[in-house]
Scaffold this motif. Structure first.
Motif, PDB file in Angstrom:
ATOM      1  N   UNK A   1      41.494  53.470  28.285  1.00  0.00           N
ATOM      2  CA  UNK A   1      40.080  51.692  27.997  1.00  0.00           C
ATOM      3  C   UNK A   1      40.887  50.637  28.557  1.00  0.00           C
ATOM      4  N   UNK A   2      41.063  50.690  29.867  1.00  0.00           N
ATOM      5  CA  UNK A   2      42.086  49.174  30.274  1.00  0.00           C
ATOM      6  C   UNK A   2      40.418  48.430  31.157  1.00  0.00           C
ATOM      7  N   UNK A   3      40.773  47.710  32.067  1.00  0.00           N
ATOM      8  CA  UNK A   3      40.263  47.045  33.066  1.00  0.00           C
ATOM      9  C   UNK A   3      39.809  48.168  33.772  1.00  0.00           C
ATOM     10  N   UNK A   4      40.265  49.112  34.176  1.00  0.00           N
ATOM     11  CA  UNK A   4      39.701  50.050  35.119  1.00  0.00           C
ATOM     12  C   UNK A   4      38.529  50.854  34.507  1.00  0.00           C
ATOM     13  N   UNK A   5      38.190  50.256  33.368  1.00  0.00           N
ATOM     14  CA  UNK A   5      37.113  51.135  32.655  1.00  0.00           C
ATOM     15  C   UNK A   5      36.025  50.028  32.349  1.00  0.00           C
ATOM     16  N   UNK A   6      36.123  48.884  32.670  1.00  0.00           N
ATOM     17  CA  UNK A   6      35.586  47.764  32.445  1.00  0.00           C
ATOM     18  C   UNK A   6      35.305  46.992  34.001  1.00  0.00           C
ATOM     19  N   UNK A   7      33.876  46.614  33.905  1.00  0.00           N
ATOM     20  CA  UNK A   7      33.334  46.719  35.311  1.00  0.00           C
ATOM     21  C   UNK A   7      33.208  44.937  35.530  1.00  0.00           C
ATOM     22  N   UNK A   8      33.162  44.805  34.048  1.00  0.00           N
ATOM     23  CA  UNK A   8      33.040  42.916  34.262  1.00  0.00           C
ATOM     24  C   UNK A   8      34.683  42.452  33.567  1.00  0.00           C
ATOM     25  N   UNK A   9      35.732  43.115  33.377  1.00  0.00           N
ATOM     26  CA  UNK A   9      37.595  42.686  33.546  1.00  0.00           C
ATOM     27  C   UNK A   9      37.384  42.824  35.392  1.00  0.00           C
ATOM     28  N   UNK A  10      37.433  43.740  36.006  1.00  0.00           N
ATOM     29  CA  UNK A  10      37.612  44.035  37.176  1.00  0.00           C
ATOM     30  C   UNK A  10      36.227  43.004  38.073  1.00  0.00           C
ATOM     31  N   UNK A  11      35.562  42.927  37.728  1.00  0.00           N
ATOM     32  CA  UNK A  11      34.982  41.456  38.731  1.00  0.00           C
ATOM     33  C   UNK A  11      36.160  40.604  38.186  1.00  0.00           C
ATOM     34  N   UNK A  12      36.236  39.829  37.737  1.00  0.00           N
ATOM     35  CA  UNK A  12      36.843  38.571  36.991  1.00  0.00           C
ATOM     36  C   UNK A  12      38.305  38.830  37.351  1.00  0.00           C
ATOM     37  N   UNK A  13      39.352  40.209  37.661  1.00  0.00           N
ATOM     38  CA  UNK A  13      40.124  39.775  38.142  1.00  0.00           C
ATOM     39  C   UNK A  13      40.403  40.112  40.000  1.00  0.00           C
ATOM     40  N   UNK A  14      39.041  40.726  40.584  1.00  0.00           N
ATOM     41  CA  UNK A  14      38.982  40.059  42.242  1.00  0.00           C
ATOM     42  C   UNK A  14      38.448  38.875  41.985  1.00  0.00           C
TER      43      UNK A  14
END
Ligand code: SF4
Ligand code: SF4
Length: 170
Positions: free
Chosen positions: A143-156
């Motif tokens: 349950x980290x950024x890998x499971x959170x599309x919004x967090x991944x978008x922010x990282x990108x």
């Protein structure tokens, strides 16, 4: 031992390390305790923690900016646990790495973790881990950024707009 005379620029570099998160750089007394437990030193990389800090402290920053040893840091924090001065050596190494990244002095060994981070939100990633996790009753992904599309978008967005976005690896 002769005193070391730092130039204005040398002092600015030390301040830059502090500004990038390595405030312990002024606490390091070169005891070498961190190197005794550091996998980077044990693997024979030339610029492991204590020596890296010495180079920064004594005005040799320009000659080490392209050294790739810092990219071998495993973020294990053994150095932080053992440091008698609470200098948090790991943070100094990462401050140096941030400056290297800003100047695009990035080891090619860091490309795969960076590409993973951009694609999945995790620098270290393996599809095989999903199966292993499920075998022991865990969800396929943590349950980290890998499971959170919004967090991944922010990282990108952060990576694309950082100096590393210019590398053309994403
Ligand atoms: S253990 Fe701490 S004081 Fe000793 S060399 Fe490493 S960073 Fe410096
Ligand atoms: S965090 Fe990095 S510098 Fe510190 S002991 Fe681990 S590998 Fe070495």
């Amino acid at each position: 031992m002769a005193a070391i005379n730092l130039t204005k620029m040398d002092k600015e570099i030390i301040q830059k390390i502090i500004d990038h998160g390595g405030k312990g750089i002024t606490k390091c007394i070169q005891c070498n305790a961190c190197a005794s437990v550091c996998p980077v030193a044990k693997a024979g990389f030339p610029l492991y923690g204590r020596l890296l800090f010495r180079k920064i402290q004594t005005g040799h920053f320009e000659e080490i900016i392209e050294d790739s040893s810092s990219w071998a840091c495993q973020a294990c924090n053994r150095c932080t646990e053992i440091c008698p001065r609470d200098a948090k050596p790991f943070e100094i190494v990462f401050a140096f790495r941030r400056i290297q990244a800003n100047e695009l002095a990035i080891s090619t060994s860091a490309f795969t973790p960076l590409m993973n981070l951009h694609a999945t939100g995790h620098a270290v990633y393996s599809e095989a881990s999903k199966e292993l996790r499920q075998k022991v009753g865990l969800p396929a992904v943590p349950v980290t950024s890998i499971a959170n599309e919004k967090a991944q978008e922010e990282i990108r967005t952060l990576l694309d707009n950082s100096p590393m976005g210019e590398l053309g690896i994403f």
